[in-house]
Design a protein around this motif. Structure first.
Motif, PDB file in Angstrom:
ATOM      1  N   SER A   1      -2.330  -7.621   0.641  1.00  0.00           N
ATOM      2  CA  SER A   1      -2.479  -6.485   1.402  1.00  0.00           C
ATOM      3  C   SER A   1      -1.299  -6.401   2.093  1.00  0.00           C
ATOM      4  CB  SER A   1      -3.471  -6.571   2.286  1.00  0.00           C
ATOM      5  OG  SER A   1      -4.687  -6.616   1.633  1.00  0.00           O
ATOM      6  N   ARG A   2      -0.639  -7.448   2.622  1.00  0.00           N
ATOM      7  CA  ARG A   2       0.549  -7.762   3.690  1.00  0.00           C
ATOM      8  C   ARG A   2       1.736  -6.921   2.753  1.00  0.00           C
ATOM      9  NH1 ARG A   2       1.649  -9.837   8.157  1.00  0.00           N
ATOM     10  NH2 ARG A   2      -0.371 -11.115   7.950  1.00  0.00           N
ATOM     11  N   LEU A   3       1.946  -7.367   1.302  1.00  0.00           N
ATOM     12  CA  LEU A   3       2.985  -7.048   0.500  1.00  0.00           C
ATOM     13  C   LEU A   3       3.002  -5.446   0.522  1.00  0.00           C
ATOM     14  CD1 LEU A   3       2.673  -9.521  -2.277  1.00  0.00           C
ATOM     15  CD2 LEU A   3       4.512  -9.161  -0.761  1.00  0.00           C
TER      16      LEU A   3
ATOM     17  N   ILE B   1       0.203 -14.850  -5.796  1.00  0.00           N
ATOM     18  CA  ILE B   1       0.077 -13.938  -4.401  1.00  0.00           C
ATOM     19  C   ILE B   1      -1.034 -14.680  -3.924  1.00  0.00           C
ATOM     20  CG2 ILE B   1      -0.825 -11.984  -3.334  1.00  0.00           C
ATOM     21  CD1 ILE B   1       1.884 -11.554  -4.546  1.00  0.00           C
TER      22      ILE B   1
ATOM     23  N   LYS C   1      -8.111 -10.660  -3.622  1.00  0.00           N
ATOM     24  CA  LYS C   1      -8.098 -12.115  -3.246  1.00  0.00           C
ATOM     25  C   LYS C   1      -6.937 -12.780  -3.739  1.00  0.00           C
ATOM     26  CE  LYS C   1     -11.238 -12.016  -0.285  1.00  0.00           C
ATOM     27  NZ  LYS C   1     -11.011 -12.441   1.101  1.00  0.00           N
TER      28      LYS C   1
ATOM     29  N   LYS D   1      -2.881 -15.730   3.811  1.00  0.00           N
ATOM     30  CA  LYS D   1      -3.975 -14.935   4.161  1.00  0.00           C
ATOM     31  C   LYS D   1      -3.678 -13.322   3.589  1.00  0.00           C
ATOM     32  CE  LYS D   1      -7.832 -14.754   5.486  1.00  0.00           C
ATOM     33  NZ  LYS D   1      -8.869 -15.272   4.945  1.00  0.00           N
ATOM     34  N   ASP D   2      -4.566 -12.905   2.885  1.00  0.00           N
ATOM     35  CA  ASP D   2      -4.426 -11.379   2.551  1.00  0.00           C
ATOM     36  C   ASP D   2      -2.919 -10.930   2.162  1.00  0.00           C
ATOM     37  OD1 ASP D   2      -7.115 -10.456   2.814  1.00  0.00           O
ATOM     38  OD2 ASP D   2      -7.025 -10.721   4.890  1.00  0.00           O
ATOM     39  N   GLU D   3      -2.360 -11.992   1.639  1.00  0.00           N
ATOM     40  CA  GLU D   3      -1.021 -11.688   1.201  1.00  0.00           C
ATOM     41  C   GLU D   3      -0.796 -10.200   0.270  1.00  0.00           C
ATOM     42  OE1 GLU D   3       0.948 -14.578  -1.274  1.00  0.00           O
ATOM     43  OE2 GLU D   3       3.059 -13.706  -0.851  1.00  0.00           O
TER      44      GLU D   3
ATOM     45  N   ARG E   1       1.722  -3.322   2.629  1.00  0.00           N
ATOM     46  CA  ARG E   1       1.752  -2.863   4.001  1.00  0.00           C
ATOM     47  C   ARG E   1       3.357  -2.965   4.544  1.00  0.00           C
ATOM     48  NH1 ARG E   1      -2.224  -1.096   7.459  1.00  0.00           N
ATOM     49  NH2 ARG E   1      -1.391  -0.961   9.510  1.00  0.00           N
ATOM     50  N   ASN E   2       3.977  -4.160   4.104  1.00  0.00           N
ATOM     51  CA  ASN E   2       5.301  -4.288   4.232  1.00  0.00           C
ATOM     52  C   ASN E   2       6.204  -3.283   3.753  1.00  0.00           C
ATOM     53  OD1 ASN E   2       6.805  -6.072   5.861  1.00  0.00           O
ATOM     54  ND2 ASN E   2       5.487  -7.631   4.835  1.00  0.00           N
ATOM     55  N   ALA E   3       5.820  -2.538   2.635  1.00  0.00           N
ATOM     56  CA  ALA E   3       6.461  -1.759   1.808  1.00  0.00           C
ATOM     57  C   ALA E   3       6.031  -0.475   2.408  1.00  0.00           C
ATOM     58  CB  ALA E   3       6.388  -2.308   0.538  1.00  0.00           C
ATOM     59  N   GLY E   4       5.363  -0.337   2.995  1.00  0.00           N
ATOM     60  CA  GLY E   4       4.989   1.079   3.383  1.00  0.00           C
ATOM     61  C   GLY E   4       3.599   1.664   2.342  1.00  0.00           C
ATOM     62  N   GLY E   5       3.244   0.755   1.720  1.00  0.00           N
ATOM     63  CA  GLY E   5       1.920   1.366   0.948  1.00  0.00           C
ATOM     64  C   GLY E   5       0.819   1.652   1.902  1.00  0.00           C
ATOM     65  N   SER E   6       0.305   2.836   1.713  1.00  0.00           N
ATOM     66  CA  SER E   6      -0.742   3.346   2.625  1.00  0.00           C
ATOM     67  C   SER E   6      -2.046   3.790   1.876  1.00  0.00           C
ATOM     68  CB  SER E   6      -0.319   4.432   3.447  1.00  0.00           C
ATOM     69  OG  SER E   6       0.110   5.551   2.457  1.00  0.00           O
TER      70      SER E   6
END
Lengths: 522, 504
Positions: free
Chosen positions: A164-166, A89, A84, A160-162, A168-173
């Motif tokens: 996760s976004r960070l 963040i 959260k 919102k859900d920053e 995802r933006n970087a290709g974290g999977s």
């Protein structure tokens, strides 16, 4: 990717697939470079070639076993809160955000008092449904309105859900987390050029967490409970079977928590839990993949070095399971195949008897295992049968399961399961049979090394359960098991008074008026 | 000898230059940027492996993709077979699937079923066989040292399955028992009924085996089905692990050259569904659950549609991108109404796939969550997505690209699948460019063209009375309002063994 709680999966991991590399001329072992920070946090680095990606994770040596009645489920709820955000963040104005959170907590505790008075009325039978809005007092309604208005205000600030976004933006999977009875694990795969992002993100949420959206996340967890337990055919019975098997041990309550507790846990309780159990001296991290441990070590010092060692060591689990004196049984109805489940109390993970129990389960399991051959192929009384070992941190059990074939009763299957166990007690297993199981364990040791993320998780779990080094000892222990070990262990644990039995009758068969079904509550 | 780590070396150089910068940064707290957006990362170059480098042609038209990887002493060999359940007639529903099971469990002409099982178990070789709706798979996973005996068993199984009648009877009993449980799980009911609503009852993809069709399966029928389709010309191999390409090629060629029928099977193409779904609000009553499952959707697109990638990116913003997507954000994190709330937009290989948004929520809050999902579908058709959303969705797909080729096994499997489904040749080469080129306008166009709010089918499976009663704290949301001007369509539960639905 939403499956944040893979409790079953994890217990299974320990149960059936305890690793690792045997010595048998192959000599492969897992040899991470180990680095421990001054604050006690341990890092294991396993560089491995392959695709340009690194599997990263850390584990907190805390699970539902560390809870107490009243806050069951807090370990898992806490796991959700770790997504959260932090001071940096998830918000555009941290000062304002913290003020709102504080006020929300005050309102929530006043609302809780109102709810408790409704619960009390319900307890005395004055009202039927404590959640019926028409029973609420004016004050209660006012509090709710204010609470909701404040949530709207907070929403303006939330990014919102920053978190996760960070990633995802970087290709974290594959970002996810899971809570079990004994540990909580957090993991993600990051591109090989971005491991610093992992160090930043994970150390930040340990150093500066903010548990925003606490109460809506509590609702999410309750939905998770409905999905996994309440609204599946056997979820509720499975939960009660587990609660019946453990009498005094904290393993008796479900990882996801009892419903009453899920509705009542406060943010303060989650924070207290955090301060004791998420101190760096209670954590281990593992990286597996395409990276240089020298860099990782610098990052570890820089980012996780800032965490403060905990004020005190987490207390060891005091309450042990009381010795079982007599067989316990549960019979219920469910929309499922007619099933019998049997559990025997055995030993904790890494106990010297555990490898023997695992080999014994191997003798019983699979297409060529004794249970399938006898109950399914020869006697034709079952359509499926199996065995499993669950070594938990402080205790453990051995389980048998059988599904009755059409025209046969679970009771027949139950007797047939016992007959197979008796067979093991009476006669030494065949040498080739034992070798077969050892061969399979050996191949399994290699198969489990195929995936970087699976190796990362195994190292974390081994370390949380005792020591990561056990990963390299296990295979030798398995290969050393003898035929007489198996017989000795079977005699030691498989007694009627040491077992708990569940029988699930199919809902369709319910009209059958057999006396065993009298008085069964659903 | 081809390894899949060719491109790694290039990256290692980058990593080394990154390390220099890192060394000068020191190790104090001050060196920690206040936000991760300020972190600097080295470049990472990755070129996808080239299928032609791994592709080999085998006798009678079989093809193999061979990808060596010597890290562990294991070999995985799988073969995709051109066949599937779609080839079954109505009387024989379930025949293909049962044949797939029995190829593995029913022994071979030279080895009894139990001997086969024992040998495989002692070698610790996993042997699989399975026939799905539009393809079949058979494979082994073994220790390198046991490759030869495992291959002998594998080809014996593939070519000479015996379909032992006791094993057939056992599989039939097992399947009938499972069929009996077809109405137990809300998730099973939801998938089945949503499929029927979208595909109709006459397409193979919504037809299910019955007691009658299962009990009518014989060893003879299975043997005929097997003989009709299991032929070298129908095979695509994917081999990965610790083997030598030259040696295995010789081995595969020898196994395929002789002993097979001279006639190539004539496999009819996968039929397209003809059904045009009717927009509706459908409900299945399942008492005793405190949470219902809701699916919302319509027919989608085929994989060869030029908008395929735009649609995929659009959907990742709508509901396919985990916590960063809109449906998840609103239904789950804002409102706490569901643990899982998402959407998928599957592009079909042989015919248009399905767009589907779904969630599970307590009975009373299904109306509110449905309203949110419908709002979000409308919104993405009417407004351009934000730059931030666009960037996240695109960056993710570009950055995770190397993961599509993460292991030798994945590489071999992907290429074999591409060959089997005849994927366009330069798909992977173009993939990242096509993603990177997308604009917010492209996504808006894709949404407007491929999302159809007026054609939406809504299905709820759960406690109907409680769903319709709604949440007393949110009286503005009424589930029956989604029926618009039609009646709610109440779908009864079928007889699980005949799949006949009660009338009325």
């Amino acid at each position: 990717m939403f499956e944040r709680t893979r409790r079953l999966c994890f217990t299974f991991l320990l149960a059936v697939s305890v690793p690792f590399m045997a010595d048998v001329g192959l000599g492969q072992r897992v040899t991470p470079s180990v680095h421990t920070l001054k604050n006690g946090m341990k890092f294991l680095f396993v560089p491995r070639k392959g695709d340009p990606n690194v599997s990263c994770g850390w584990i907190a040596k805390v699970g539902s076993v560390n809870e107490r009645p009243g806050v069951t489920g807090v370990a898992h709820l806490f796991e959700h809160m770790m997504f959260k955000g932090t001071h940096a963040i998830g918000t555009s104005n941290i000062q304002q955000d913290l003020k709102i959170i504080q006020r929300l907590d005050v309102l929530r505790s006043e609302i809780r008092q109102q709810e408790e008075s409704l619960l009390e009325k319900h307890r005395r039978g004055v009202i039927n449904n404590p959640k019926d809005p028409t029973s609420r007092s004016e004050q209660h309604k006012k509090l709710l309105t204010e609470f909701n208005a404040l949530l709207e205000q907070q929403r303006e600030l939330i990014i919102k859900d920053e978190f996760s976004r960070l990633y995802r933006n970087a290709g974290g999977s594959g970002m996810n987390a899971g809570t079990s009875w004994d540990y909580t694990i957090y993991f993600v795969n990051v591109p090989a050029n971005k491991i610093e992002l992992w160090f930043w993100m994970e150390s930040d949420r340990l150093a500066n967490p903010v548990f925003r959206e606490f109460y809506s996340e509590r609702d999410v967890v309750y939905e998770e409970r409905r999905m996994r337990v309440d609204s599946t055919p056997t979820g509720k019975l499975d939960e009660q079977f587990n609660a019946m098997f453990w009498q005094s041990s904290p393993y008796s309550w479900p990882v996801i928590g009892w419903p009453s507790d899920l509705e009542g846990i406060t943010r303060k309780e989650a924070l207290d839990f955090f301060s004791v159990h998420y101190a760096p001296n209670n954590l281990t991290a593992v990286l597996v993949g395409d990276f240089d441990p020298k860099h990782a070590k610098i990052f570890a010092e820089r980012y996780f070095g800032r965490l403060k060692r905990g004020p005190r060591r987490p207390e060891p689990i005091r309450t042990r399971e009381i010795n079982q004196l007599a067989e316990r049984r549960l019979a219920g109805y469910a929309e499922t195949v007619p099933t019998v489940k049997v559990r025997y109390h055995t030993v904790a993970d890494a106990h010297v008897d555990e490898p023997v129990l695992i080999v014994l389960a191997g003798i019983l399991n699979g297409r060529t295992g004794r249970l399938y051959k006898s109950l399914v192929l020869d006697q034709e009384i079952a359509t499926n049968a199996g065995a499993g070992v669950s070594g938990l941190k402080f205790d453990g059990y051995f389980s048998l399961i059988g599904v009755a074939a059409k025209g046969h009763k679970p009771r027949e299957v139950e007797e047939a399961l016992y007959a197979e166990i008796e067979g093991i007690k009476q006669t030494l297993v065949d040498a080739r049979e034992l070798q077969k199981v050892k061969n399979q364990q050996l191949a399994g040791d290699f198969r489990r090394l195929r995936s970087k993320s699976s190796l990362m998780m195994q190292l974390l779990v081994y370390d949380a359960m005792g020591s990561w080094q056990n990963i390299n000892k296990f295979s030798d222990r398995i290969q050393a098991v003898t035929r007489s070990d198996i017989q000795r262990i079977a005699k030691k644990y498989f007694h009627p008074s040491n077992r708990t039995v569940a029988i699930y009758h199919s809902q369709l068969d319910r009209i059958d008026p057999s006396p065993t079904k009298q008085g069964v509550a659903r | 000898m081809k390894q899949i780590q060719i491109d790694r070396r290039r990256w290692l150089q980058m990593a080394t230059s990154g390390a220099l910068a890192l060394g000068s940064a020191g190790g104090t707290d001050k060196s920690i940027p206040v936000h991760p957006n300020q972190l600097k990362f080295g470049q990472l170059d990755f070129n996808p492996p080239e299928p032609s480098e791994y592709r080999h042609e085998l006798p009678h038209g079989a093809v193999a993709y061979l990808v060596e990887d010597h890290q562990l002493p294991l070999v995985r060999l799988g073969v995709t077979v051109r066949t599937g359940g779609y080839l079954n007639s109505d009387e024989d529903l379930g025949l293909a699937s049962m044949t797939g099971t029995l190829i593995r469990s029913g022994g071979t002409k030279s080895m009894s079923a139990s001997k086969f099982d024992e040998e495989a178990a002692f070698l610790a070789t996993e042997i699989h066989s399975h026939i799905g709706a539009t393809s079949a798979y058979a494979g082994i996973d073994c220790l390198k040292q046991n490759l030869e005996p495992s291959l002998v068993m594998f080809f014996d199984m593939l070519r000479n399955p015996a379909f032992n009648s006791e094993r057939l009877a056992l599989a039939q009993r097992h399947q009938l028992q499972n069929m009996q449980r077809r109405n137990d799980r809300t998730s099973v009911i939801e998938n089945r009924e949503f499929q029927r609503l979208l595909r109709g009852d006459s397409h193979f993809s919504s037809k299910l085996a019955t007691e009658k069709s299962i009990t009518s399966i014989t060893a003879h029928k299975m043997s005929r089905f097997h003989a009709q389709y299991y032929h070298p010309s129908s095979l695509v191999f994917a081999v990965s692990g610790d083997f030598d390409t030259k040696e295995i090629l010789v081995r595969l060629k020898n196994s395929l050259r002789e002993g097979w029928s001279a006639n190539r099977p004539d496999v009819s193409t996968v039929p397209k569904p003809k059904h045009q779904p009717t927009p509706c609000l459908a409900m299945v009553n399942k008492t005793g659950v405190n949470q219902s499952r809701v699916s919302i959707g319509h027919l989608g697109i085929q994989r060869n549609n030029p908008d395929h990638i735009a649609v995929m990116v659009m959907n990742s913003i709508l509901g396919g991108g985990g916590f960063t997507s809109r449906i998840t954000g609103r239904v789950r994190s804002d409102e706490g109404l569901a643990y899982s709330a998402r959407s998928s937009f599957r592009a079909g290989v042989y015919y248009p796939g399905v767009f589907r948004a779904s969630f599970q929520s307590k009975n009373g809050s299904c109306a509110q969550a449905t309203a949110i999902v419908l709002e979000e579908i409308e919104r993405i058709c009417n407004e351009k997505v934000s730059q931030k959303e666009l960037d996240t969705a695109k960056n993710y797909l570009v950055e995770i690209f190397p993961r599509f080729f993460a292991t030798a096994s994945i590489v071999a499997g992907t290429f074999a699948d591409d060959e089997y489904t005849r994927r366009e040749k330069d798909y992977w080469k173009q993939y990242r460019n096509r993603v990177a080129a997308l604009t917010a306008d492209d996504l808006l166009k894709a949404a407007q063209q491929h999302l159809h709010p007026s054609e939406i089918v809504i299905l709820a499976v759960g406690n109907v009375n409680e769903i319709l009663r709604g949440n007393p704290d949110r009286p503005q949301y009424k589930f029956e309002n989604f029926a618009k001007n039609t009646d709610i369509r109440h779908i009864p539960l079928p007889d699980p063994l005949t799949m006949e639905y009660p009338k009325g």
